[in-house]
Write a protein that holds these residues in place. Sequence first.
Motif, PDB file in Angstrom:
ATOM      1  N   LEU A 353       4.461  -0.149   5.440  1.00 54.99           N
ATOM      2  CA  LEU A 353       3.982   0.090   6.808  1.00 54.99           C
ATOM      3  C   LEU A 353       2.780  -0.794   7.149  1.00 54.99           C
ATOM      4  O   LEU A 353       2.675  -1.310   8.269  1.00 54.99           O
ATOM      5  N   ASN A 354       1.897  -0.989   6.170  1.00 55.81           N
ATOM      6  CA  ASN A 354       0.658  -1.728   6.440  1.00 55.81           C
ATOM      7  C   ASN A 354       0.871  -3.239   6.540  1.00 55.81           C
ATOM      8  O   ASN A 354      -0.017  -3.954   7.001  1.00 55.81           O
ATOM      9  N   ASN A 355       2.017  -3.726   6.089  1.00 65.00           N
ATOM     10  CA  ASN A 355       2.241  -5.172   6.106  1.00 65.00           C
ATOM     11  C   ASN A 355       3.128  -5.659   7.249  1.00 65.00           C
ATOM     12  O   ASN A 355       3.389  -6.859   7.371  1.00 65.00           O
ATOM     13  N   THR A 357       4.051  -6.787  11.007  1.00 64.82           N
ATOM     14  CA  THR A 357       3.242  -7.448  12.027  1.00 64.82           C
ATOM     15  C   THR A 357       3.787  -7.226  13.441  1.00 64.82           C
ATOM     16  O   THR A 357       3.045  -6.861  14.345  1.00 64.82           O
ATOM     17  N   ILE A 358       5.092  -7.433  13.628  1.00 69.23           N
ATOM     18  CA  ILE A 358       5.660  -7.251  14.978  1.00 69.23           C
ATOM     19  C   ILE A 358       5.900  -5.769  15.250  1.00 69.23           C
ATOM     20  O   ILE A 358       5.595  -5.258  16.325  1.00 69.23           O
ATOM     21  N   ILE A 359       6.438  -5.080  14.259  1.00 68.11           N
ATOM     22  CA  ILE A 359       6.742  -3.653  14.425  1.00 68.11           C
ATOM     23  C   ILE A 359       5.430  -2.882  14.343  1.00 68.11           C
ATOM     24  O   ILE A 359       4.666  -3.044  13.392  1.00 68.11           O
ATOM     25  N   LYS A 360       5.173  -2.069  15.365  1.00 72.26           N
ATOM     26  CA  LYS A 360       3.898  -1.342  15.424  1.00 72.26           C
ATOM     27  C   LYS A 360       4.001   0.000  14.698  1.00 72.26           C
ATOM     28  O   LYS A 360       5.034   0.685  14.777  1.00 72.26           O
ATOM     29  N   LEU A 361       2.899   0.352  14.015  1.00 75.44           N
ATOM     30  CA  LEU A 361       2.823   1.628  13.297  1.00 75.44           C
ATOM     31  C   LEU A 361       2.335   2.687  14.286  1.00 75.44           C
ATOM     32  O   LEU A 361       1.144   2.778  14.581  1.00 75.44           O
ATOM     33  N   ALA A 362       3.288   3.451  14.834  1.00 75.28           N
ATOM     34  CA  ALA A 362       2.941   4.475  15.844  1.00 75.28           C
ATOM     35  C   ALA A 362       4.076   5.482  15.925  1.00 75.28           C
ATOM     36  O   ALA A 362       5.241   5.128  15.680  1.00 75.28           O
ATOM     37  N   GLU A 373       7.058   4.780  11.594  1.00 72.65           N
ATOM     38  CA  GLU A 373       6.111   5.824  11.158  1.00 72.65           C
ATOM     39  C   GLU A 373       6.598   6.469   9.864  1.00 72.65           C
ATOM     40  O   GLU A 373       7.718   6.221   9.408  1.00 72.65           O
ATOM     41  N   HIS A 374       5.723   7.323   9.293  1.00 71.88           N
ATOM     42  CA  HIS A 374       5.989   7.996   8.021  1.00 71.88           C
ATOM     43  C   HIS A 374       6.056   9.499   8.296  1.00 71.88           C
ATOM     44  O   HIS A 374       5.011  10.179   8.339  1.00 71.88           O
ATOM     45  N   PRO A 375       7.278  10.059   8.511  1.00 77.55           N
ATOM     46  CA  PRO A 375       7.406  11.449   8.957  1.00 77.55           C
ATOM     47  C   PRO A 375       6.652  12.455   8.078  1.00 77.55           C
ATOM     48  O   PRO A 375       6.003  13.365   8.618  1.00 77.55           O
ATOM     49  N   ALA A 376       6.731  12.333   6.752  1.00 74.49           N
ATOM     50  CA  ALA A 376       6.159  13.372   5.873  1.00 74.49           C
ATOM     51  C   ALA A 376       4.663  13.550   6.088  1.00 74.49           C
ATOM     52  O   ALA A 376       4.142  14.657   5.934  1.00 74.49           O
ATOM     53  N   LEU A 418       8.887  -5.728   2.999  1.00 71.71           N
ATOM     54  CA  LEU A 418       9.523  -5.157   1.800  1.00 71.71           C
ATOM     55  C   LEU A 418       9.165  -6.002   0.568  1.00 71.71           C
ATOM     56  O   LEU A 418       8.985  -5.467  -0.529  1.00 71.71           O
ATOM     57  N   ASP A 419       9.024  -7.303   0.772  1.00 77.86           N
ATOM     58  CA  ASP A 419       8.672  -8.188  -0.360  1.00 77.86           C
ATOM     59  C   ASP A 419       7.299  -7.830  -0.950  1.00 77.86           C
ATOM     60  O   ASP A 419       7.039  -8.101  -2.123  1.00 77.86           O
ATOM     61  N   LYS A 420       6.433  -7.266  -0.100  1.00 74.26           N
ATOM     62  CA  LYS A 420       5.067  -6.919  -0.558  1.00 74.26           C
ATOM     63  C   LYS A 420       5.070  -5.630  -1.397  1.00 74.26           C
ATOM     64  O   LYS A 420       4.079  -5.314  -2.051  1.00 74.26           O
ATOM     65  N   VAL A 421       6.152  -4.865  -1.305  1.00 76.54           N
ATOM     66  CA  VAL A 421       6.185  -3.560  -1.997  1.00 76.54           C
ATOM     67  C   VAL A 421       6.391  -3.783  -3.487  1.00 76.54           C
ATOM     68  O   VAL A 421       7.315  -4.502  -3.867  1.00 76.54           O
TER      69      VAL A 421
END
Length: 421
Positions: A353-355, A357-362, A373-376, A418-421
């Motif tokens: 989620l933190n990496n 850039t175009i897709i917004k975390l909201a 977003e992260h439902p849990a 995903l590559d950063k995970v």
Amino acid sequence: MDDHDKRKQFSPETLMMSYGYNPQWSEGAVKCPIFQTSTFVFNTAEEGKAFFEIAYGMRDQKPNEKLGLIYSRLNNPDLEILEGRLKLWDKADACAVFESGMSAISTVFLEFLKPGSLLLHSKPVYGGTDHFIHHILKGFGIHTVGFHPKMSEQEIIQLVEDTGHSDQLALVYIETPANPTNALFDLSMARRIADRFSRDDAPVYLAVDNTYMGPLWQHPMEHGADLVVYSATKYIAGHSDVIAGAVLGNHELMARIRGLRTFLGNMAGPWTGWLLMRSLETLKVRMDTQTRNAQKIAQFLNGHPKVEKVYYLGLLDESQPQQFAIYQEQCKAPGAMISFDIKGKEKDAFTFLNNLTIIKLAVSLGSTESLVEHPATMTHVDVSEEDRAMLGISEKLIRLSVGVENPDDIIWDISNSLDKV
Ligand SMILES: *Cc1c(COP(=O)(O)O)cnc(C)c1O
């Protein structure tokens, strides 16, 4: 136009630009203006009297007699024209627009449930709805019981009977696909359950929150729903810039909903009405693009080495016969909501989620921009741990609402992260 053209039934997407509005009302303005006014002038006292008689149900409307404009809590041209357009998608008799999805949902609950009534609902439901059911309805002495996607018709009937209040069942409330797992509920089964507990003097109504799929990809009234509710904040408004809601149904039930709306005063204002009319002009092109993009993105995620499992209606097949059958019966497209389990734990989900850039975390969904977003830990943090485990809302689960961007750019963003995970 010749007579043949006049009789043609135009598609909703064609009618969204002009239906219900006459430019002659507003100096020829091609677009319906914002009627930013609280009250409306009557031509005569007799006219004012007639409008009130109809608005308060003191007598029936005569043929061709319209309810005149009175006061913007009762009616306003921006709302009336918007409601006329919204009902075309679901082929409903009537529509009422609200200042939020929650006000639409809570008005349905308050109109059809009384102290002692029983509400049967699917699980999970939207967090705000869940809170209203468990914390607010309970305070009014309303009994509630929820069922999950894996329960059979017989098990649900048993559940209702085991409450000891089955003769008070008044409303069945379904959210399908379920947020955030995309699990599907069978609407014709819900209709049968409602009918089973209905009596002539006490019908059991079926209401469906169609926010995830509507109003294009699923039409619950075709499968037996009495009422359809929307958070219009999502696909209908579609630009993450307005909060609104809607309820649709037949004339009789909508007269009740509109009556309660008048006295709760939770109708949308003219500015919201105008914004939603503007949004409806592009509803079909937005939703078509979003579902096309989502199908590409789901294909990319499916089988990616860092992804454990993808939950997307477009990936259902014979390997899940019960869910696949409901999909084929009820849904006209796979939609644009994708959930997936990432391999790993919360930390890995957060790295992903933190990496981006175009897709917004909201939170929120259905907008032109893609949101993740992260439902849990976010939208479903309030759901009990037991229910989260049973429903599959784990620390690995990520929910993605796909927008109208170029899908290759979205895929690049996801792949990179995903590559950063
Ligand atoms: C967002 C949402 C709601 C609540 O709508 P608001 O417009 O935020 O009040 C209700 N149901 C579903 C499924 C939603 O996604």
